[in-house]
Each structure stands twice: as structure tokens, then as C-alpha cells.
Design an enzyme around this catalytic site. Structure first.
Site, PDB file in Angstrom:
ATOM      1  CB  SER A 121      74.013 144.966  23.377  1.00 22.20           C
ATOM      2  OG  SER A 121      75.910 145.856  23.412  1.00 22.20           O
ATOM      3  CG  HIS A 122      78.272 145.667  20.224  1.00 26.83           C
ATOM      4  ND1 HIS A 122      78.153 144.352  21.521  1.00 26.83           N
ATOM      5  CD2 HIS A 122      78.901 144.584  19.374  1.00 26.83           C
ATOM      6  CE1 HIS A 122      77.747 143.431  21.163  1.00 26.83           C
ATOM      7  NE2 HIS A 122      78.451 143.730  19.957  1.00 26.83           N
ATOM      8  CG  ASP A 292      76.370 149.204  23.657  1.00 22.23           C
ATOM      9  OD1 ASP A 292      76.188 150.100  24.624  1.00 22.23           O
ATOM     10  OD2 ASP A 292      76.278 148.363  23.498  1.00 22.23           O
ATOM     11  CG  ASP A 294      72.778 147.680  25.911  1.00 19.85           C
ATOM     12  OD1 ASP A 294      73.598 148.065  24.868  1.00 19.85           O
ATOM     13  OD2 ASP A 294      72.924 146.858  26.191  1.00 19.85           O
ATOM     14  CG  ASP A 296      75.772 147.953  27.408  1.00 19.26           C
ATOM     15  OD1 ASP A 296      75.831 148.259  26.916  1.00 19.26           O
ATOM     16  OD2 ASP A 296      75.933 146.135  28.057  1.00 19.26           O
ATOM     17  NE  ARG A 297      79.834 145.778  24.419  1.00 15.70           N
ATOM     18  CZ  ARG A 297      80.015 144.560  23.551  1.00 15.70           C
ATOM     19  NH1 ARG A 297      80.932 145.410  22.026  1.00 15.70           N
ATOM     20  NH2 ARG A 297      79.703 144.071  23.660  1.00 15.70           N
ATOM     21  CE  LYS A 393      79.087 145.763  28.536  1.00 12.39           C
ATOM     22  NZ  LYS A 393      78.570 144.111  28.488  1.00 12.39           N
TER      23      LYS A 393
END
Ligand code: VG1
Ligand code: CO
Length: 567
Positions: A121-122, A292, A294, A296-297, A393
Site C-alpha cells: 500500500s502506502h 497511494d 496501490d 485505494d487512497r 476503497k
């Protein structure tokens, strides 16, 4: 078709005791996955074995990655092991690339049994960074606790795994590739698909692309700046925002996915997306966003660098969903937010007379609510928002929601947010992250703090800081009962709610790569008076933070002098 059937091998291995997935997948230092013998293979076998054999035989799975270092090698291992474990078909993004929301979308679209996403992720990537494996299930969402528990149980006693080491695929060749396996009647099929297309098609059915296009290209063109942070979103931003919706090519920056994200934290908050915030301050652009790794954010920045806090973004979107055809056509069933997320959306829910669900942190808790038709729209304070269009998300979807609102309301970001505060009041919110804390110190801090706040004496406690007096109304360790399956999730975070509806929350992060613990402190307070909506967040929340530091003794107990990141 290959001429000689590919052999399936069974390899002996020994189990690892640290393969328990966290808030969303298993995350470790890249070196652990890359260099610890069989670490990756063991986890992939545990994940595949967690799927009931009858469901697994001949089924379809989706595989994607955010492009970080080690993703390609890991994808090859996953393909070889999926084939050996009876999976019938894998759908993989071109060059292995798929955003987390795109994986969720494809799982649902092709009725796959689930999907594997290679991402931390982030968190930073590269040989010295982090690597991770997310597993989304058949509804398209992150695995629920029961699945994570099963994977962990299998991993603890695993003695062998199955693999086809001679099976090699070329991730750059779009299309179908069939492979004959030894002792199998049906060929194993790999389909390499365009990373963006299926997801883009879904978005076309949700938004009024014509309206967004006129906003971005018309005579009063809104100039935007979008930062893909060198993560997976580059191809999506270019194809969807630039090619499809007409934003000029130079609106999009950092759009080539890099294995190490250019050495940056691919984390869309004001600290790590500082260059976006800076360029927005120049006044040239009316709308800015970052994602981010991937995808999703997301973070939204308005004209002149106006920061939209994620909890405000959630509330403003909720209040304006009628600007989006998907919602104006279907109506809204309910809203949900994670417990630490500010209660701004609760006020919107009340005004709109729709239900509001409060869940523990982690997107997996929204799945049942959406599957059962209780919830249409939800989000978290950690820069994540989404709806029942998928089960994760969705950063770019959130950006398109904002652009749709701007197109319909013909106002700027700041104007829309201030108007929202004027109507509903403002929920000041911030989060302190203490990273790299000794795990035992973190555990004992939480244990002792729980004892303090759940003691009967605490409920009558008053704290005075400066001119403010805060009286405790309720304090507990948050517990969630899923209204759909009745499952109970305990110990989801320490909550202190005061009589003026301010809150202080403490919880341990569950998404780290295993190098110490991260303690998160969240503070929130509500201000009705529009005259007082212009204050500095840190000033407003200062007294609450002071109480949080005092009752937890966090600095003394952890040796930290302050938080690593404040958002
Ligand atoms: C963090 C966030 C949480 C989010 C999770 C996964 O978890 O707080 O809201 O759902 O990351 O985000 P934690 O346990 O560290 O607080 V992502 O973008 O990895 O899917
Ligand atoms: Co993410």
C-alpha cells in the site's frame, strides 16, 4: 499449447510463525519475502489452501500488483503455484499491474473466487522497503477475519507446497495463454488483460463523463494537478483523466510506476505529497489530488493549497452524492465509517435520514454491510473512501466524485467545504502516529490505559486544560457486532468520548511490516459556530492532545519525544 505437459512438484518446507495477515494483508520487509527461503511460497500455499478444495478446482482468480520491487518475481511464483493447486484460470494485469480497486472490480465482473494484490500500500518499496500480499475474496473485498485466521492456521503447520517451476509466462503479452499440466485434463489458462480497461468501463456507468469532460476542457476549464506518486495509478490517471476526460497531459505528474516509487513514501498525505501541496499553493490549479501506491487512497487539495481532511471529504461527498448518476438513480441506503473517522458524516446521515454504521478500522468490515444492501457509501480517516460499486476503497473514483460535485455545483473545493461547515458545523480532526515503538512497550501502554479508562471512577472524570473543561461521557475498548452475521470483533481501539462530543482514540496499527509497533492517537472536536471555523486544527485540538499524552504517558513509556507523522 505447450507440447510437453508441465510437471507439478511437491516441495518440502518448514512453517513460519509470523504469517498472520494484519489490517489488510501480510506485510514484511521486502528482504523477508525475497531472501527467506520459501517465505513467499509458504504464504501463497497457505492462502490457496485456505480456499475449500471444491471451490478451488478450476476456479478463476485475479492477480495484480502496484509495480513495486519484487512484484514480478512474486507474480511468477503465484502463477506456478496457482496452476499446481488446481486453479483453472488466472486473470493478470498487463505487466502485472492492477490497482487494488481495479482488482476488486475485476473479481466482481468475472465472478472470480478472489484476487491477490502484491502491495504494501502506502509504504515505501524497493529492496530496503516493504512488500505485502493482500487477498481479496469473492465479493471483491479484503478477506474477513475468518479467512485471515484460516490462512494463519494453515501457515503454522505447513509442511509442503505445490508448484510448477517450469511454467513461465510473459506478463507483457496481452491475451490468453493455455498450458498443459501433467495429470490434468483441462489446460491451465492465463489471461493478461489491459490494466485499466475493465475498471474504466465500470466508471463510465457510474459518472456523467460528459459533465466532467466539460469541466476539464470547456471555456472555463478547471486546471487540475494529479500526482500518481510513481505508484500504480499512473496508467489509470493518463488513460482516464487525460485521454478520456480531456485533462491536458501535463496535469498528471509522477505517472510512470517505479519499483521504488522514486525513493518516496507513496502516501497521499500533506507530509509525503508535499510537492503537490506546494504546487497547489501557487494558485495556478483549482483542484489537486494524489494517490497511494496501490490506488485505494487519495488526498484532495483545493485551490491555493486548501487541504481537505479525509473525514471532511467523506462527509462532503456524502452530502453531495446526488451529483453522481449512480446514486441519483439508485438512491442511498446507508453510510458507514470506521470508528476513528470523525463523526462529520454522522451529521450528514442524520440530516439525510439514512442509517450510519460505525465499524472497526479496515475495509473488510464494510463488506457485509454493502453485500446486504445496508450501506451505499463509506470511508476511513486514513484517506480512503468508496461505495458499493466495488468492495474496496477507491482513490480515482473518489477524485471523480469530487470533480462531479465541482461540475454540478460550479463552485471551488474550498467554497464547497466551507459551505458544508457552515451548514453542519466543523469537526476538527487530527491523527498522531508514533512509529517504531517497542512492541512490548506499546502492548503494556494500551493494556494499562484500558484499565484506567474502563475503571468506574473514570466516567466521572473531568479534565481542565486552559479555559477548557472536558467531562468524560463514555470510555471503552471499542467492540463491533456485525449486524449481518452477528460476529463480534473486540478490542478495536480505546475510545474516550466527552460530553461536548469530542473524542480521543488510541489504537495499535495493524498494517506495519513488523518492525516495531505503531501507536495512533486520534483527536476530534466539534464546532458549530461558523465564526470559529477558521482556526488552526492543532490549536483547537491542543487541549485534547494534552489530555491524551497525559493519561497515556506515551512519551515517557515509549521514549518517543513526539509523533513521527501528524495528519
Ligand atoms: C491502516 C489504516 C486503515 C486502512 C489500512 C489499510 O491500518 O489506518 O484505515 O484500512 O491501513 O490501508 P492500520 O491498522 O495501520 O491503522 V491500505 O491503503 O493498505 O489498504
Ligand atoms: Co493502499
Amino acid at each position: 499449447m505447450e507440447t510437453n505437459p508441465i510437471p507439478i512438484l511437491t516441495i518440502q518446507t518448514t512453517p513460519f510463525d509470523d504469517q498472520r495477515p494484519g489490517t489488510n494483508g501480510l506485510r514484511k520487509k521486502t528482504a523477508v519475502f525475497e531472501s527467506k527461503k520459501n517465505y513467499l511460497q509458504n504464504y501463497v500455499q497457505s492462502l490457496l489452501s485456505s480456499i475449500d478444495l471444491r471451490d478451488r478446482q478450476g476456479c478463476t482468480m485475479v492477480v495484480g500488483s502496484d509495480g513495486r520491487y519484487f512484484s514480478r518475481a512474486a507474480t511468477e511464483v503465484i502463477v506456478q503455484m496457482a496452476a499446481a493447486n488446481g486453479i483453472g484460470r488466472l486473470v493478470i494485469g498487463h505487466n502485472g499491474i492492477l490497482s487494488t480497486p481495479a482488482v476488486s472490480c475485476i473479481i466482481r465482473k468475472i465472478k472470480a473466487i478472489g484476487g491477490i494484490i502484491l502491495t504494501a500500500s502506502h509504504s515505501p518499496g524497493g529492496p530496503g522497503g516493504d512488500f505485502g500480499i493482500k487477498f481479496n475474496v469473492a465479493n471483491g473485498g479484503p478477506s474477513p477475519d475468518t479467512v485471515m485466521e484460516r490462512i494463519h492456521q494453515v501457515s503454522r503447520t505447513l509442511e509442503e507446497y505445490a508448484i510448477c517451476p517450469d511454467l513461465h509466462i510473459d506478463l507483457s503479452r496481452l491475451g490468453r495463454h493455455d498450458f498443459d499440466l501433467e495429470n490434468k485434463f483441462k489446460p491451465f489458462r492465463v489471461e493478461i488483460v489491459d490494466s485499466v480497461e475493465i475498471y474504466l468501463n465500470m466508471l463510465r456507468g457510474i459518472f456523467d463523463f460528459g459533465a466532467i469532460k466539460s469541466l476539464l476542457t470547456g471555456p472555463k476549464q478547471l486546471k487540475i494537478r494529479i500526482d500518481a506518486m510513481n505508484g500504480v495509478m499512473g496508467p489509470y490517471v493518463r488513460k482516464i483523466l487525460c485521454d478520456e476526460l480531456g485533462a491536458p497531459a501535463n496535469s498528471a505528474v509522477n505517472c510512470v510506476p517505479l519499483e521504488d516509487f522514486g525513493g518516496q513514501h507513496p502516501n497521499p498525505n500533506p507530509a509525503f505529497a508535499a510537492s503537490l501541496v506546494d504546487s497547489m499553493k501557487g494558485g495556478e490549479f483549482g483542484f489537486g489530488a494524489a494517490f497511494d501506491a496501490d490506488g485505494d487512497r487519495y488526498m484532495i487539495i483545493g485551490e491555493n493549497g486548501f487541504f481537505v481532511s479525509p473525514s471532511d471529504s467523506l462527509a462532503v461527498m456524502a452530502a453531495n452524492l446526488s451529483c453522481i448518476p449512480y446514486f441519483s438513480q439508485r438512491g442511498i441506503r446507508g453510510f458507514a465509517r470506521s470508528m476513528p473517522t470523525s463523526t462529520a458524516i454522522d451529521r450528514v446521515a442524520k440530516a439525510m435520514k439514512v442509517a450510519l454504521y460505525e465499524t472497526p478500522t479496515g475495509w473488510r468490515f464494510f463488506g457485509n454491510l454493502m453485500d446486504s444492501g445496508r450501506c451505499s457509501f463509506c470511508g476511513e480517516e486514513s484517506f480512503g473512501t468508496g461505495s458499493d460499486h466495488i468492495r474496496d476503497k477507491d482513490g480515482l473514483w473518489s477524485v471523480l466524485v469530487w470533480l462531479s460535485i465541482l461540475a454540478v455545483r460550479k463552485q471551488g473545493v474550498e467554497e464547497i467545504v466551507r459551505d458544508h461547515w457552515a451548514k453542519m458545523g466543523r469537526n476538527y480532526f487530527c491523527r498522531f502516529d508514533y512509529e517504531g515503538v517497542d512492541s512490548r512497550a506499546a502492548y503494556y501502554l494500551m493494556r494499562d490505559l484500558e484499565a484506567v479508562i474502563t475503571d468506574k471512577a473514570f466516567t466521572t472524570q473531568k479534565f481542565s486544560v486552559g479555559n477548557n473543561i472536558y467531562s468524560v461521557e463514555k470510555a471503552d475498548n471499542f467492540e463491533y457486532i456485525d449486524p449481518v452475521d452477528g460476529s463480534v470483533s473486540r478490542k478495536q481501539g480505546l475510545r474516550i468520548i466527552f460530553t461536548d462530543s469530542s473524542r480521543i482514540i488510541f489504537r495499535l496499527s495493524g498494517s506495519g511490516a513488523g518492525t516495531g509497533a505503531t501507536i495512533r492517537i486520534y483527536a476530534e472536536s466539534y464546532e458549530r459556530d461558523p465564526e470559529r471555523h477558521n482556526r488552526e486544527t492543532q490549536v483547537v485540538l491542543g487541549p485534547l492532545i494534552a489530555i491524551a499524552l497525559k493519561i497515556s504517558n506515551i512519551h515517557e513509556r515509549t521514549g518517543c519525544r513526539g509523533p513521527n507523522v501528524i495528519t
